[in-house]
Design a protein around this motif. Sequence first.
Motif: not given
Length: 253
Positions: A157-183
Amino acid sequence: MPGQALRRGCLSIAGGLLLWEILTRLLLENELLIPPPTSVLRSLWKLTLSGELNRHLSATLFEFVCGFSTACIVGILLGYLMGRYRWFDDLMDPWIATLYSIPVIAFVPFIIIWFGIGLFSKIIVVFKITAVAIMLNTAAGIKTIDPVWLELSNSLRLSPWETTYKIRLPAALPYIITGMRLGVGRALLGVIVAELMAANAGLGYLLRDASETWDSPKLFVAVVLLAAMGVGSFILIRKGEQKLAPWRETAEW
């Protein structure tokens, strides 16, 4: 081990510099083609003593940091929205395709005409060439989250905000880091292209000045400093990844 890897890297660089010095001294009579490392160091020392190096390096660093930071913030935000909402992804897709397809060398003259040769024009050029990679990688990371994790957030029963910073962003972090390395490389390219075409300070300006005066050691100084900026940025991104995602610390670089 990290210490052993560092020693090997330092030995590799030292060996490469020694080989460079020997070959240029033995095989080349004209330093205009490829100056030996000692000539490059002398040029670096002269630029440092005159204060010219500090002026050019600080200008490029400031433009790079401002442009890259802006691209990261906006790219991650828009990439997240693209990954979360299909309608937003459809809206952004033609704009991203257009922005990505325009060569930066064709884009710079318009920016100079509209905004002059100041800091703001450099930030726009860096943003243009960097943000797309970060945006697309962030969107890909958000789209590929394991549905099981989202089901878990619903069970807790996580709120949308909690789902974002506890689930979505940590899961997407490898992709984000890859984008930053390319950048990083793209951001340096954007800064140098902008400075080559219109600037009164910066490493790109130093490159142009050295090429016009046929000063090869000064050219190599600018190139080495750009390489150092790129390597330093990669190391900082790696350190940030270790802090934000310690569970990936053992992953390969």
